[in-house]
Scaffold this motif. Structure first.
Motif, PDB file in Angstrom:
ATOM      1  N   ARG A  60      65.102  18.811  21.674  1.00 56.00           N
ATOM      2  CA  ARG A  60      64.975  18.464  20.258  1.00 56.00           C
ATOM      3  C   ARG A  60      64.078  19.384  19.428  1.00 56.00           C
ATOM      4  N   ASP A  61      63.433  20.356  20.032  1.00 60.69           N
ATOM      5  CA  ASP A  61      62.645  21.290  19.208  1.00 60.69           C
ATOM      6  C   ASP A  61      62.681  22.684  19.805  1.00 60.69           C
ATOM      7  N   LEU A  62      63.877  23.117  20.172  1.00 54.68           N
ATOM      8  CA  LEU A  62      64.045  24.443  20.762  1.00 54.68           C
ATOM      9  C   LEU A  62      64.001  25.501  19.669  1.00 54.68           C
ATOM     10  N   LYS A  63      63.124  26.499  19.836  1.00 53.20           N
ATOM     11  CA  LYS A  63      62.978  27.603  18.888  1.00 53.20           C
ATOM     12  C   LYS A  63      62.207  28.711  19.595  1.00 53.20           C
ATOM     13  N   PHE A  69      73.126  23.812  19.401  1.00 59.05           N
ATOM     14  CA  PHE A  69      73.018  24.403  18.063  1.00 59.05           C
ATOM     15  C   PHE A  69      71.746  25.244  17.962  1.00 59.05           C
ATOM     16  N   SER A  70      70.617  24.677  18.404  1.00 56.98           N
ATOM     17  CA  SER A  70      69.342  25.403  18.340  1.00 56.98           C
ATOM     18  C   SER A  70      69.419  26.695  19.148  1.00 56.98           C
ATOM     19  N   PHE A  71      70.039  26.618  20.313  1.00 55.30           N
ATOM     20  CA  PHE A  71      70.193  27.814  21.141  1.00 55.30           C
ATOM     21  C   PHE A  71      70.998  28.881  20.405  1.00 55.30           C
ATOM     22  N   GLY A  72      72.055  28.476  19.712  1.00 49.04           N
ATOM     23  CA  GLY A  72      72.878  29.440  18.981  1.00 49.04           C
ATOM     24  C   GLY A  72      72.093  30.154  17.897  1.00 49.04           C
ATOM     25  N   VAL A  73      71.221  29.415  17.197  1.00 47.84           N
ATOM     26  CA  VAL A  73      70.394  30.038  16.167  1.00 47.84           C
ATOM     27  C   VAL A  73      69.460  31.072  16.801  1.00 47.84           C
ATOM     28  N   SER A 133      65.116  24.956  10.475  1.00 47.57           N
ATOM     29  CA  SER A 133      66.017  26.093  10.609  1.00 47.57           C
ATOM     30  C   SER A 133      66.694  26.175  11.968  1.00 47.57           C
ATOM     31  N   TYR A 134      66.285  25.311  12.910  1.00 46.33           N
ATOM     32  CA  TYR A 134      66.922  25.279  14.233  1.00 46.33           C
ATOM     33  C   TYR A 134      67.600  23.938  14.492  1.00 46.33           C
ATOM     34  N   MET A 135      67.699  23.115  13.465  1.00 44.37           N
ATOM     35  CA  MET A 135      68.133  21.736  13.632  1.00 44.37           C
ATOM     36  C   MET A 135      69.614  21.567  13.297  1.00 44.37           C
ATOM     37  N   ALA A 136      70.342  20.900  14.185  1.00 46.75           N
ATOM     38  CA  ALA A 136      71.760  20.645  13.959  1.00 46.75           C
ATOM     39  C   ALA A 136      71.932  19.717  12.756  1.00 46.75           C
ATOM     40  N   PRO A 137      72.979  19.915  11.948  1.00 47.58           N
ATOM     41  CA  PRO A 137      73.137  19.123  10.719  1.00 47.58           C
ATOM     42  C   PRO A 137      73.301  17.632  10.972  1.00 47.58           C
ATOM     43  N   ASN A 181      52.838  37.008  28.541  1.00 49.74           N
ATOM     44  CA  ASN A 181      53.554  37.664  27.446  1.00 49.74           C
ATOM     45  C   ASN A 181      53.797  36.747  26.249  1.00 49.74           C
ATOM     46  N   LYS A 182      53.128  35.584  26.275  1.00 47.90           N
ATOM     47  CA  LYS A 182      53.122  34.673  25.135  1.00 47.90           C
ATOM     48  C   LYS A 182      54.530  34.204  24.777  1.00 47.90           C
ATOM     49  N   SER A 183      54.870  34.167  23.480  1.00 49.03           N
ATOM     50  CA  SER A 183      56.125  33.525  23.075  1.00 49.03           C
ATOM     51  C   SER A 183      57.148  34.526  22.550  1.00 49.03           C
ATOM     52  N   LEU A 184      58.400  34.093  22.587  1.00 49.06           N
ATOM     53  CA  LEU A 184      59.522  34.949  22.206  1.00 49.06           C
ATOM     54  C   LEU A 184      59.458  35.370  20.743  1.00 49.06           C
ATOM     55  N   ASP A 185      58.959  34.499  19.875  1.00 45.96           N
ATOM     56  CA  ASP A 185      58.965  34.834  18.447  1.00 45.96           C
ATOM     57  C   ASP A 185      58.134  36.079  18.146  1.00 45.96           C
TER      58      ASP A 185
END
Length: 680
Positions: A488-491, A550-554, A531-535, A442-446
Motif C-alpha cells: 500500500r505504499d510502494l515507492k 500500479f505502484s510498481f508500474g509507476v 503519485s504512486y496510488m492506484a485510482p 546504498n540507502k534508497s532507490l529515489d
C-alpha cells in the motif's frame, strides 16, 4: 532525500483483537503510552504535517522568499473573514497558501493565531508542502494548487491523551455521534457561509457533551459532509473510550469535550430521541415475553451476554498498566504474536534494551542520523558484535507512528525474502519505541534515479536488476508468503539497496493482510502517496494486489525516465509521467522516454519491453493489470509479446483534484498521507 514520512493506517478494533493477545497488548501499550505527551511551539499549538515527500526548499532561495511574503500576508487578510486563499510567485517558485480561523474566533484572536501559526510553520518545516494546526486556526502552503482539494487527511493531536476515559464508552459514543452527525449537517448544508457549527447534547442529568465541526470554505456542502464523516471515523479510532477528542485535517476539523470549549452561541441544542432509549428496549422485551417468543429472547440474551463479557475483557485489557504490558512483551511465557495461525515469539524477534541501542547509535547522535520525518528519526547503529543496523526511533508524539510500530511487528516479523528488508528486533522502554533493521549501505532507490550525480552510477544492467528485485519481492508478498500482504505504499524511497545493489522493499507500517480467498478490500482511511496510488484506491478506498502492481508500474517508468511522476506537469510535456509515456507509446516514440545514460548502456528491445510492461501495470482498470508473477515472466521475455496496454490513469500527478465527489458518507475521500519511515 526522503527517508521518512507521515501517517499510517490505524486498524479497526476488531482486527486488533483477532490478531492475537500479544498484538492486543501492544495496542494497549501504545494507547496508554500516549498519555501525558506534550509538544509546544505556542500555547495553542496542536500538530503539523511537513510533507517532505515532495522535497525541501533551500535557505535564501526564491521559494523561501516567496513563502515569507505569502505567510506575512495571511494574518491581516484572514482576520477579516476568517478564511483566505492566496498565491505568490511564478513557475517552480509559485506557492499557494491558505489560512482558516475557527468560526468562533474574534478577528483579533484570528489574526494573532495565524501570525503564530505562520511563524511556527517556518520553524518546524522546510518542506515545499506543509500544514500546521493551532486550536483557533490552521495555515497551509504548497507548491501544488490544492484549493478546493477534497482529499481527507486526518491527524490526532497529542491533547487527545489528556481526556479521561468515559464511564460507559459505548453509550457515551452513541450520544456523541448523534450530536456530531447533526451539527455536521448544519455546517455543510445550513451555515454554508462559515461551514461551522457547534452543539450540545445532555448525556445525563449531570453531564453534557459539547461538539464543534468546521470545513474550509472552498469546499462544496457534500464534500464538507463527507470530510466530516471521515473525521468521525478517526474520532472513533482514537478517542471512542474517552470523554473528549480532536481530529484535524486539511479540509475539516472535529472536536468534542465534556465542557464548553468554544465561544459564542451554540447553534444546536439536542436531545437524544426517546424512542430509542433504554426504557423502550425493556418495553419491547416485555412485549416479546408476553407473546411467548421465549426461545428468541433466550438466544438474544445469550448473545448479549457473550458480547458483554467480550467487551468487559477487552476493556480490562485496555486498562492494564503499561508496566504489565511491557512484562508480557519482554517476558512472554505463553503469549505470542499470531499471524492468522502463525506464531512469532520473542525468540524469533529479539527485544533489545534501550541502553544497547543508545550505545549502538552513540546515544542517537546527529552524526548517525540517516533521516527524519513525521514518525521520528532513523539512525545508523553498530552493535557490540560489529553488526551494522538501522534503528527507527519512533516519535513520542505520533499516535500514527505508534500504530505503525505495532503493524510492522505483527506483519513482517516472520517475512524472509532476499528482496525484503529484514526486521531484526524491537525495543520498548518507557516512552521509547524502536525498530531495528538490517542496514542498507546504498540507502534508497529515489536517491539514484532522481539525483543527477547519483544516477550516473546506474547503467541498464543495474536498473534491470533493481526492477526485477522489486517485482520478485512483491511476488513473495502477494503469492508466496504464508500470508497475502498488500504493501500500500510502494515507492522509490521505500525500496532500499544493499552493498550489491539488491533491491529490498521496506516500510510495512501501512501494509494489510488478506485471507487466502480474499482478493480485495475497502477502507475508510486511504494511506499512501498520491503519485504512486492506484485510482480505485485513492477515489474509492478499494485496494488489492493490483494496487501494488500500479505502484510498481509507476516506479518502473520513473527508473527508465529518471523523472518523478509527481510534479511532472511542471515540465510542460504532459500532466503526468504516465500521460507522457502513453503519448510517446502511441506515437511510436517510446525510446524518447528513456534517460540518455540508460539508452547508451542497454539494448533498445529490452528497454522497450520494460516500458511496455510498465504501461500494462498502470492501466486504469485493475482487472487489466497483470499480476506480479506475470510481470516477472513478461520482464524476462518468457511469454512472447505482451498484450497491448490500454490507456493509463492520468490523474495521479494532479494530486486530489479529481477525487470522486460522489462517494457515500461511509466511504469518503479518506485519509491520504505521506508514507512511513524507511530504515537506513
Amino acid at each position: 532525500m526522503n527517508y521518512l514520512g507521515e501517517c499510517e493506517d490505524l486498524m479497526c478494533r476488531r482486527e486488533k483483537m483477532e490478531r492475537g493477545p500479544l498484538s492486543y497488548f501492544l495496542f494497549t501499550f501504545i494507547l496508554l503510552s500516549t498519555r501525558g505527551l506534550h509538544m509546544s511551539v505556542e500555547a495553542d499549538y496542536l500538530t503539523n504535517s511537513c510533507q517532505y515527500e515532495y522535497g525541501n526548499y533551500s535557505t535564501n532561495s526564491t521559494f523561501e522568499s516567496n513563502l515569507k511574503l505569502l505567510l506575512n500576508s495571511l494574518p491581516y487578510n484572514t482576520a477579516t473573514t476568517g478564511f483566505y486563499n492566496t498565491t505568490v510567485g511564478e513557475g517552480l517558485n509559485r506557492i499557494n497558501g491558505q489560512a482558516l480561523c475557527r468560526g468562533d474566533a474574534s478577528s483579533t484572536a484570528c489574526e494573532s493565531c495565524v501570525s503564530n501559526a505562520s511563524q511556527g510553520i517556518m520553524k518546524l518545516c522546510n518542506a515545499v508542502d506543509a500544514l500546521i494546526w493551532y486550536e483557533l486556526c490552521q495555515v497551509r502552503y504548497s507548491f501544488r494548487d490544492f484549493f478546493s482539494n477534497t482529499a481527507y487527511t486526518g491527524k490526532y493531536p497529542d491533547s487527545n491523551s489528556q481526556d479521561k476515559l468515559a464511564s460507559d464508552p459505548a453509550d457515551y459514543y452513541t450520544y456523541l455521534m448523534y450530536l456530531m452527525e447533526n451539527i455536521s449537517t448544519e455546517a455543510a448544508y445550513v451555515n454554508t457561509t462559515q461551514m461551522f457549527a457547534t452543539g450540545q447534547i445532555n448525556y445525563s442529568l449531570s453531564q453534557t457533551i459539547y461538539g464543534l465541526v468546521q470545513c474550509t470554505r472552498d469546499m462544496s456542502g457534500n464534500d464538507c459532509y463527507n470530510c466530516l464523516n471521515s473525521a468521525f471515523g478517526d474520532l472513533k479510532a482514537c478517542c471512542h473510550l474517552r470523554e473528549g477528542g480532536t481530529v484535524v485535517s486539511r479540509n475539516c476539523n472535529a472536536r468534542y469535550e465534556p465542557y464548553r470549549f468554544f465561544n459564542g452561541s451554540i447553534t444546536s441544542v439536542l436531545s437524544y430521541p426517546a424512542s430509542t432509549g433504554t426504557g423502550d428496549k425493556w418495553k419491547k422485551g416485555r412485549i416479546v415475553l408476553i407473546v411467548g417468543i421465549l426461545g428468541l429472547l433466550l438466544a438474544v440474551l445469550a448473545g448479549s451476554c457473550a458480547v458483554y463479557f467480550n467487551w468487559r475483557k477487552a476493556k480490562q485489557d485496555l486498562e492494564r498498566s503499561p508496566h504489565a504490558v511491557l512484562h508480557d512483551l519482554v517476558n512472554p511465557v505463553s503469549v505470542e504474536i499470531t499471524e492468522e495461525g502463525n506464531l512469532v515469539s520473542s525468540e524469533e524477534l529479539p527485544f533489545m534494551d534501550l541502553a544497547t541501542l543508545k550505545a549502538a547509535t552513540d546515544d542517537f547522535s546527529s552524526s548517525n542520523k540517516l533521516g527524519q520525518g513525521g514518525f521520528g528519526t532513523v539512525y545508523k547503529g553498530l552493535l557490540s558484535d560489529g553488526k551494522e543496523v538501522a534503528v527507527k526511533r519512533l516519535s513520542r508524539k505520533s499516535w500514527q507512528g505508534l500504530e505503525e510500530f505495532k503493524n510492522e511487528v505483527i506483519l513482517i516479523a516472520k517475512l524472509q525474502h532476499r528482496n525484503l528488508v529484514r526486521l531484526l528486533g524491537c525495543g520498548i522502554e518507557g516512552d521509547e519505541k524502536l525498530l531495528v533493521y538490517e542496514f542498507m549501505p546504498n540507502k534508497s532507490l529515489d536517491i539514484y534515479i532522481f539525483d543527477s550525480d547519483q544516477r550516473a552510477q546506474l547503467d541498464w544492467y543495474t536498473c534491470n536488476y533493481i526492477i526485477d528485485g522489486i517485482a520478485r519481492g512483491l511476488v513473495y508478498l502477494h503469492e508466496d508468503s504464508r500470508l497475502r500482504i498488500i504493501h500500500r505504499d510502494l515507492k522509490p524511497s521505500n525500496v532500499l539497496l544493499d552493498h550489491e545493489m539488491v533491491a529490498k522493499i521496506s516500510d510495512f507500517g501501512m501494509a494489510r493482510i488478506f485471507c487466502e480467498n480474499q482478493s480485495s478490500a475497502n477502507t475508510r482511511r486511504v494511506v499512501g502517496t498520491y503519485s504512486y496510488m492506484a485510482p480505485e484506491y485513492a477515489m474509492g478506498g478499494l485496494f488489492s494486489v493490483k494496487s501494488d502492481v500500479f505502484s510498481f508500474g509507476v516506479i518502473l517508468l520513473e527508473i527508465i525516465s529518471g523523472k518523478r511522476n509527481s510534479g511532472f506537469y511542471l515540465t510542460e510535456q504532459a500532466q503526468t509521467l504516465l500521460a507522457y509515456a502513453w503519448k510517446l507509446w502511441t506515437e511510436g516514440k517510446e525510446l524518447e522516454l528513456v534517460d540518455p545514460s540508460l539508452a547508451e548502456s542497454g539494448q533498445a528491445a529490452e528497454i522497450v519491453r520494460c516500458i511496455h510492461v510498465g504501461l500494462l501495470c498502470v492501466q486504469e482498470d485493475p482487472e487489466d493489470r497483470p499480476t506480479m508473477s506475470e510481470v516477472v515472466t513478461l520482464l524476462g521475455g518468457q511469454k512472447g509479446t505482451p498484450p497491448q496496454p490500454k490507456k493509463p490513469a492520468f490523474w495521479v500527478g494532479r494530486a486530489a483534484q479529481e477525487l470522486d465527489q460522489s462517494l457515500a458518507p461511509n466511504l469518503s475521500a479518506n485519509d491520504i498521507t505521506v508514507s512511513s519511515i524507511s530504515p537506513r
